[in-house]
Motif scaffolding. Structure first.
Motif, mmCIF file in Angstrom:
data_model
loop_
_atom_site.group_PDB
_atom_site.id
_atom_site.type_symbol
_atom_site.label_atom_id
_atom_site.label_comp_id
_atom_site.label_asym_id
_atom_site.label_seq_id
_atom_site.Cartn_x
_atom_site.Cartn_y
_atom_site.Cartn_z
ATOM 1 N N VAL A 163 0.838 -1.202 0.000
ATOM 2 C CA VAL A 163 0.000 0.000 0.000
ATOM 3 C C VAL A 163 0.874 1.255 0.000
ATOM 4 O O VAL A 163 0.621 2.209 -0.741
ATOM 5 N N ALA A 164 1.925 1.253 0.806
ATOM 6 C CA ALA A 164 2.825 2.404 0.847
ATOM 7 C C ALA A 164 3.486 2.632 -0.510
ATOM 8 O O ALA A 164 3.614 3.778 -0.971
ATOM 9 N N GLY A 165 3.898 1.550 -1.178
ATOM 10 C CA GLY A 165 4.522 1.687 -2.491
ATOM 11 C C GLY A 165 3.567 2.227 -3.534
ATOM 12 O O GLY A 165 3.927 3.084 -4.353
ATOM 13 N N ILE A 166 2.333 1.742 -3.530
ATOM 14 C CA ILE A 166 1.340 2.232 -4.484
ATOM 15 C C ILE A 166 1.058 3.707 -4.247
ATOM 16 O O ILE A 166 0.985 4.509 -5.188
ATOM 17 N N ARG A 167 0.941 4.089 -2.989
ATOM 18 C CA ARG A 167 0.597 5.480 -2.680
ATOM 19 C C ARG A 167 1.734 6.453 -2.971
ATOM 20 O O ARG A 167 1.479 7.635 -3.234
ATOM 21 N N ARG A 168 2.959 5.977 -2.961
ATOM 22 C CA ARG A 168 4.056 6.857 -3.373
ATOM 23 C C ARG A 168 3.899 7.242 -4.835
ATOM 24 O O ARG A 168 4.233 8.359 -5.231
ATOM 25 N N ARG A 169 3.400 6.311 -5.649
ATOM 26 C CA ARG A 169 3.228 6.589 -7.076
ATOM 27 C C ARG A 169 1.879 7.219 -7.386
ATOM 28 O O ARG A 169 1.762 8.052 -8.270
ATOM 29 N N ARG A 170 0.838 6.802 -6.652
ATOM 30 C CA ARG A 170 -0.530 7.204 -6.984
ATOM 31 C C ARG A 170 -1.296 7.469 -5.679
ATOM 32 O O ARG A 170 -2.149 6.688 -5.265
ATOM 33 N N PRO A 171 -1.018 8.591 -5.026
ATOM 34 C CA PRO A 171 -1.595 8.837 -3.699
ATOM 35 C C PRO A 171 -3.102 9.045 -3.695
ATOM 36 O O PRO A 171 -3.734 8.937 -2.639
#
Length: 390
Positions: A163-171
């Motif tokens: 989830v943290a990785g996805i949100r770094r790219r697409r918050p």
């Protein structure tokens, strides 16, 4: 009268499928897009905020529309709403929304008591909080496509990291976490006129290694009659019944579980290959449905009687970097198998490895008399070609 296509990028389906098909129907086409500069010369494009149904309606005002359709996952709901406002045949907007929204799809199926799947939604600003007994699970964007940012996770730690990785790219995106549905992955591809639904066929899909869900090859495998009634019931609960639809499902111990429903033709050149395999004007059929013609007028082939087999393989990037060497397009015949290679990434392009179909370097396929001879010919064809990433 004019056909309008809403689109984002200039895809192979539009350039090699829908535009030539409209030409055979003597139907002029205008592509409505918010990215007109990306389209090649010779394609009639009109700038439009294609995610806004009112803007789509306004963009058709200059020429009376004979039909309006889209082959984009992102534009089905807006296009359906616009078609309704224009009095044109089209998809049900609510059904299009349910198919795109993974959480809404699961709620609709659970409400119909057809295929309950445990799922938890995660808002963009919320911390992932799911019960321990949900794992193993799949985390993915609620409105995602092409397995982008979809990951298999085994515990809370892996979930939080993904989830943290996805949100770094697409918050800004909402996510869903749902139970992992293991089994043989298959497709169910259909056309409908709002009253009747016809099965075009299906494929047995093979994935790369977890935790991502990259499709690496597909073998022609029409759904058996034992699957048909169940999948029709699932699609009926979602309101699917008009135009093209590509459904993915798994089978385990004779139990059918729905993975996702894409309210369009199968993608990644599979639509073009399907048209070739069936020897039918597939894209023209989709257009004719959106012009208001009934399914009975299309004379669709029976996929269960097809006397040939097809296999598709994708060459995937195994690392990030620049594609420095790759074969060009090719067509040949070997041992009675028609073979083809189509590049999907330009030489010189630099790209990150994503674990999705964005990693595809090329699509290779063979069509021939049977699975064994097709697989052997395609393996030799592929072994003769090299792709280099530096």
């Amino acid at each position: 009268m004019r056909l309008y296509l809403t689109a984002l990028n200039p895809t192979d389906a539009v350039l090699e499928g829908f535009l030539p098909a409209a030409d055979t129907l003597d139907l002029p086409v205008t592509v409505l897009t918010d990215r007109p500069d990306e389209w090649p010369p010779g394609v009639a494009v009109r700038r439009c905020a294609v995610r806004d149904a009112a803007a789509v309606v306004a963009a058709t005002g200059a020429d009376p529309p004979a039909g309006l359709l889209s082959n984009s996952d992102h534009l089905q709901e807006a296009t359906a709403l616009a078609a309704g406002k224009l009095g044109l045949p089209g998809k049900d907007p609510e059904s299009a929304r349910r198919c795109k929204d993974k959480a809404a799809m699961r709620r609709a199926l659970a409400a119909a008591d057809l295929d309950p799947v445990r799922v938890a939604a995660i808002a963009p600003d919320a911390a992932p909080d799911v019960p321990d007994d949900l794992f193993p699970a799949v985390v993915k964007p609620r409105d995602g496509v092409a397995s982008e940012d979809a990951y298999l996770v085994s515990d809370r730690r892996e979930l939080a990291a993904r989830v943290a990785g996805i949100r770094r790219r697409r918050p800004e995106i909402a996510l869903v976490v749902e139970e992992y549905l293991a089994g043989e992955l298959r497709t169910y591809d259909t056309l409908g006129d709002g009253v009747r639904l016809a099965v075009l066929g299906g494929w047995h899909t093979h994935l790369g290694p977890p935790p991502t869900f990259t499709e690496v090859s597909l073998d022609w495998s029409p759904p058996p009659p034992t699957h048909d009634a169940r999948i029709r019931a699932l699609l009926g609960a979602l309101g699917v019944g008009f135009g093209a639809c590509h459904t993915e499902y798994v089978v385990r111990h004779d139990r059918i579980r729905l993975i996702e429903v894409n309210d369009r033709l199968i993608g990644d050149r599979m639509d073009l290959i399907l048209a070739d395999l069936l020897d039918t004007p597939l894209f023209a059929h989709v257009i004719r449905l959106h012009l208001g013609e009934p399914l009975s007028a299309l004379h669709l082939p029976d996929p269960s009687t097809l006397d040939r087999h097809a296999r598709v393989e994708y060459v995937c990037a195994d690392r990030s970097g620049r594609l420095t060497a790759a074969p060009g397009p090719a067509d040949t015949i070997r041992d009675g198998v028609r073979l083809a290679c189509r590049p999907l990434r330009q030489v010189g392009r630099v790209a990150e490895r994503t674990g999705t179909n964005r990693d595809y370097l090329a699509a290779l396929h063979g069509i021939g008399p049977g699975p064994g001879v097709v697989a052997a010919a395609l393996a030799e064809f592929r072994a003769e070609r090299r792709w280099t990433i530096s």
